[in-house]
Design a protein around this motif. Structure first.
Motif, PDB file in Angstrom:
ATOM      1  N   LEU A   1      28.081 -37.549 -41.388  1.00 42.40           N
ATOM      2  CA  LEU A   1      29.247 -36.749 -41.381  1.00 42.40           C
ATOM      3  C   LEU A   1      30.611 -37.359 -41.474  1.00 42.40           C
ATOM      4  CD1 LEU A   1      30.584 -33.814 -40.844  1.00 42.40           C
ATOM      5  CD2 LEU A   1      30.553 -34.178 -38.526  1.00 42.40           C
ATOM      6  N   PRO A   2      30.970 -38.582 -40.772  1.00 46.54           N
ATOM      7  CA  PRO A   2      32.064 -39.268 -41.225  1.00 46.54           C
ATOM      8  C   PRO A   2      32.164 -39.968 -42.563  1.00 46.54           C
ATOM      9  CG  PRO A   2      31.325 -39.774 -39.039  1.00 46.54           C
ATOM     10  CD  PRO A   2      30.326 -39.087 -39.773  1.00 46.54           C
ATOM     11  N   LEU A   3      31.062 -40.331 -43.184  1.00 46.56           N
ATOM     12  CA  LEU A   3      30.646 -40.888 -44.165  1.00 46.56           C
ATOM     13  C   LEU A   3      31.214 -40.089 -45.663  1.00 46.56           C
ATOM     14  CD1 LEU A   3      29.820 -43.891 -45.394  1.00 46.56           C
ATOM     15  CD2 LEU A   3      27.586 -42.939 -45.686  1.00 46.56           C
ATOM     16  N   PHE A   4      30.689 -38.817 -45.454  1.00 49.26           N
ATOM     17  CA  PHE A   4      31.093 -37.785 -46.630  1.00 49.26           C
ATOM     18  C   PHE A   4      32.052 -36.783 -46.258  1.00 49.26           C
ATOM     19  CE2 PHE A   4      26.585 -39.394 -47.188  1.00 49.26           C
ATOM     20  CZ  PHE A   4      26.560 -39.568 -48.649  1.00 49.26           C
ATOM     21  N   LEU A   5      32.243 -36.827 -45.296  1.00 47.56           N
ATOM     22  CA  LEU A   5      33.384 -35.552 -45.116  1.00 47.56           C
ATOM     23  C   LEU A   5      34.602 -35.718 -45.760  1.00 47.56           C
ATOM     24  CD1 LEU A   5      34.010 -32.849 -43.500  1.00 47.56           C
ATOM     25  CD2 LEU A   5      34.753 -34.160 -41.506  1.00 47.56           C
ATOM     26  N   GLY A   6      35.329 -36.815 -45.364  1.00 50.74           N
ATOM     27  CA  GLY A   6      36.597 -37.085 -46.238  1.00 50.74           C
ATOM     28  C   GLY A   6      36.266 -37.087 -47.577  1.00 50.74           C
ATOM     29  N   PRO A   7      35.756 -38.106 -48.212  1.00 49.06           N
ATOM     30  CA  PRO A   7      35.491 -38.110 -49.680  1.00 49.06           C
ATOM     31  C   PRO A   7      35.165 -36.659 -50.320  1.00 49.06           C
ATOM     32  CG  PRO A   7      34.448 -40.131 -48.489  1.00 49.06           C
ATOM     33  CD  PRO A   7      34.785 -39.101 -47.596  1.00 49.06           C
ATOM     34  N   VAL A   8      34.295 -36.086 -49.638  1.00 50.77           N
ATOM     35  CA  VAL A   8      33.918 -34.731 -50.292  1.00 50.77           C
ATOM     36  C   VAL A   8      35.356 -33.902 -50.483  1.00 50.77           C
ATOM     37  CG1 VAL A   8      32.713 -32.508 -50.080  1.00 50.77           C
ATOM     38  CG2 VAL A   8      31.613 -34.707 -49.896  1.00 50.77           C
ATOM     39  N   ILE A   9      35.946 -33.531 -49.229  1.00 52.46           N
ATOM     40  CA  ILE A   9      37.187 -32.947 -49.294  1.00 52.46           C
ATOM     41  C   ILE A   9      38.343 -33.540 -50.542  1.00 52.46           C
ATOM     42  CG2 ILE A   9      39.137 -32.336 -47.903  1.00 52.46           C
ATOM     43  CD1 ILE A   9      37.602 -32.504 -45.612  1.00 52.46           C
ATOM     44  N   VAL A  10      38.240 -34.859 -50.555  1.00 54.03           N
ATOM     45  CA  VAL A  10      39.200 -35.369 -51.610  1.00 54.03           C
ATOM     46  C   VAL A  10      38.689 -34.919 -52.974  1.00 54.03           C
ATOM     47  CG1 VAL A  10      39.838 -37.520 -52.673  1.00 54.03           C
ATOM     48  CG2 VAL A  10      39.940 -37.602 -50.284  1.00 54.03           C
ATOM     49  N   PHE A  11      37.435 -35.063 -53.219  1.00 55.62           N
ATOM     50  CA  PHE A  11      36.768 -34.580 -54.587  1.00 55.62           C
ATOM     51  C   PHE A  11      37.237 -32.814 -54.869  1.00 55.62           C
ATOM     52  CE2 PHE A  11      33.308 -32.731 -56.925  1.00 55.62           C
ATOM     53  CZ  PHE A  11      33.400 -33.259 -58.068  1.00 55.62           C
ATOM     54  N   ILE A  12      37.069 -32.090 -53.794  1.00 59.83           N
ATOM     55  CA  ILE A  12      37.422 -30.857 -53.920  1.00 59.83           C
ATOM     56  C   ILE A  12      38.832 -30.556 -54.145  1.00 59.83           C
ATOM     57  CG2 ILE A  12      37.712 -28.553 -52.606  1.00 59.83           C
ATOM     58  CD1 ILE A  12      35.265 -29.490 -51.207  1.00 59.83           C
ATOM     59  N   GLY A  13      39.659 -31.432 -53.458  1.00 60.11           N
ATOM     60  CA  GLY A  13      41.408 -31.433 -53.820  1.00 60.11           C
ATOM     61  C   GLY A  13      41.314 -31.840 -55.158  1.00 60.11           C
ATOM     62  N   THR A  14      40.672 -32.732 -55.777  1.00 64.11           N
ATOM     63  CA  THR A  14      40.771 -33.295 -57.203  1.00 64.11           C
ATOM     64  C   THR A  14      40.441 -32.161 -58.075  1.00 64.11           C
ATOM     65  OG1 THR A  14      40.379 -35.506 -56.501  1.00 64.11           O
ATOM     66  CG2 THR A  14      39.822 -35.130 -58.796  1.00 64.11           C
ATOM     67  N   MET A  15      39.351 -31.512 -57.965  1.00 63.05           N
ATOM     68  CA  MET A  15      39.099 -30.346 -58.850  1.00 63.05           C
ATOM     69  C   MET A  15      39.882 -29.487 -58.580  1.00 63.05           C
ATOM     70  SD  MET A  15      36.411 -31.931 -59.861  1.00 63.05           S
ATOM     71  CE  MET A  15      36.066 -30.471 -61.046  1.00 63.05           C
ATOM     72  N   LEU A  16      40.671 -28.936 -57.465  1.00 64.52           N
ATOM     73  CA  LEU A  16      41.400 -27.803 -57.423  1.00 64.52           C
ATOM     74  C   LEU A  16      42.823 -28.432 -58.387  1.00 64.52           C
ATOM     75  CD1 LEU A  16      41.123 -26.710 -53.867  1.00 64.52           C
ATOM     76  CD2 LEU A  16      40.286 -25.528 -55.874  1.00 64.52           C
ATOM     77  N   ALA A  17      43.273 -29.703 -58.202  1.00 62.18           N
ATOM     78  CA  ALA A  17      44.503 -30.088 -58.914  1.00 62.18           C
ATOM     79  C   ALA A  17      44.162 -30.160 -60.563  1.00 62.18           C
ATOM     80  CB  ALA A  17      44.448 -31.648 -58.577  1.00 62.18           C
ATOM     81  N   ALA A  18      42.968 -29.997 -60.985  1.00 63.43           N
ATOM     82  CA  ALA A  18      42.663 -29.865 -62.447  1.00 63.43           C
ATOM     83  C   ALA A  18      42.680 -28.418 -62.886  1.00 63.43           C
ATOM     84  CB  ALA A  18      41.207 -30.421 -62.763  1.00 63.43           C
ATOM     85  N   ILE A  19      42.802 -27.411 -62.022  1.00 63.45           N
ATOM     86  CA  ILE A  19      42.668 -26.200 -62.382  1.00 63.45           C
ATOM     87  C   ILE A  19      43.885 -25.611 -63.263  1.00 63.45           C
ATOM     88  CG2 ILE A  19      42.809 -23.650 -61.609  1.00 63.45           C
ATOM     89  CD1 ILE A  19      40.949 -24.437 -59.405  1.00 63.45           C
ATOM     90  N   TYR A  20      45.087 -26.068 -62.847  1.00 61.55           N
ATOM     91  CA  TYR A  20      46.169 -25.704 -63.643  1.00 61.55           C
ATOM     92  C   TYR A  20      46.373 -26.554 -65.046  1.00 61.55           C
ATOM     93  CZ  TYR A  20      51.286 -25.945 -65.207  1.00 61.55           C
ATOM     94  OH  TYR A  20      52.212 -25.641 -65.892  1.00 61.55           O
TER      95      TYR A  20
END
Length: 409
Positions: free
Chosen positions: A373-392
């Motif tokens: 959980l600690p190992l993947f939680l933060g990086p996965v959220i960063v990845f999701i934020g990265t993909m959202l940033a590419a939408i515009y």
């Protein structure tokens, strides 16, 4: 490898410095998140263990209603024998029986109302850190000795020292008058004023004689080797209890609900700060992707005039961002795990923790461990934020006119 994937990978390295800077920001944020979340989980485990080690334990067996009412009649028959049976069946030594009453403690000069706890001197040190906090004298040694261990504040209020006598007056389980004269064998200093001023411990055998408890107790306290084992041990204890009894088993979440609420509040505050870091990384990715799209406006206009749809170009931009995000995700997790393993070997401490650990009889270092959980939680959220940033930048291509795009400088 598909053509779109090859194009996306090639486009990333048109500007390698920019790609590495953006990926480096993601890697750095992922390392920070992995380490901080793992450290935070480690601190929570340490906080829970230290809080529960004082009295509560990880699990308790009680009679129905005792958790809420604390009435003397809500007791467990033959508690010491049941505790012995559980120790043998569970192969856990950290199981102890207790009984509790309220009494008036009097010295030659003063009297105070206190909570008197009957404990098994042999087993209590295995479930409680309080015996290790005795700063004067010694802890209880004999199950039937007429001796008592007091908190430092209570001893000061009663004006008693080691070897002095204290008179206890209260009511027995059967409603009879309970009285005893006991000798102070030890004084503990937990650092918690409420505890030090209001609690005294007697040997369980003496307690049962004074308060007419017979062989009954109020709690059987269980301490497991690790928090992760609590649920399994709880299920096992429920199976081992006598079938004709109505005894209940409570875990630490039910016994100390305020502790879990405090952890949730702290976690919410921490994730507010983590969220700011993630937003900053997302804006960095947005800037990189938007610059990449603007630089290729003329190129996009040409391929659109040849029949390529804006949707396919947008998917190409999304795929480029996903590849960059995956690099940040994988590198961040690997480097974060390596950092946790390194710190987990030597432990982590901060200034003043050694003194606090010695003061409160607790571990002096935190040892974070690699957990999913600690190992993947933060990086996965960063990845999701990265993909959202590419939408515009990707959707911006839908308004691109091929003729005007080809005229762009």
């Amino acid at each position: 490898m598909s053509l779109t994937l090859r194009l996306a990978w090639r486009n990333l390295w048109r500007q390698p410095r920019r790609t590495w800077l953006t990926t480096g920001a993601m890697v750095f944020s992922n390392i920070i998140l992995v380490f901080m979340v793992s450290l935070q989980f480690g601190m929570y485990d340490l906080m829970i263990d230290n809080t529960l080690a004082v009295f509560t334990g990880h699990l308790q067996v009680q009679a129905p209603g005792y958790k809420d009412d604390k009435k003397m009649r809500q007791s467990i028959p033959d508690g010491a024998r049941l505790g012995e049976s559980l120790r043998g069946s569970l192969n856990i030594d950290a199981i102890a029986a207790r009984a509790t009453a309220f009494a008036l403690a009097s010295s030659e000069e003063r009297s105070f109302g206190i909570q008197v706890i009957g404990v098994q001197p042999e087993f209590e040190p295995r479930v409680s850190s309080l015996p290790g906090l005795v700063s004067e004298g010694r802890y209880l040694a004999d199950n039937f000795a007429s001796e008592v261990v007091l908190g430092r504040v209570l001893a000061r209020n009663l004006k008693v020292a080691l070897g002095d006598e204290v008179t206890l007056l209260g009511s027995g389980r059967d409603g009879s008058f309970a009285a005893a004269v006991v000798t102070v064998s030890g004084i503990f200093d937990s650092g918690m004023a409420d505890l030090d001023r209001s609690v005294a411990e007697l040997p369980l055998g003496t307690f049962q004689d004074v308060f007419s408890m017979g062989d009954e107790v109020h709690e059987i306290v269980i301490r497991t080797a690790d928090l992760s084992l609590v649920e399994g041990v709880k299920q096992r204890v429920m199976q081992l209890l006598p079938g004709d009894s109505d005894l209940l088993v409570f875990d630490w979440n039910e016994l100390e609900p305020s502790l879990k609420q405090a952890i949730q509040a702290d976690m919410a505050g921490a994730w507010f700060m983590y969220g700011i870091l993630i937003i900053l990384v997302a804006f960095s990715v947005l800037n990189t992707v938007l610059m990449s799209v603007l630089e290729r406006t003329r190129e996009f206009g040409i391929v659109m005039s040849l029949g390529l749809t804006p949707g396919r170009i947008g998917r190409l931009v999304i795929l480029e961002t996903a590849l960059m995000g995956l690099m940040g995700l994988v590198l961040g997790i690997l480097l974060g795990a390596a950092l946790i393993l390194w710190v987990g070997e030597s432990g982590f401490s901060y200034p003043g923790m050694d003194e606090m650990a010695e003061r409160f009889n607790m571990p002096a270092r935190i040892y974070p461990q690699v957990q999913l959980l600690p190992l993947f939680l933060g990086p996965v959220i960063v990845f999701i934020g990265t993909m959202l940033a590419a939408i515009y930048p990707a959707t911006r291509l839908h308004w691109l006119q091929p003729v005007q795009a080809m005229r762009a400088a």
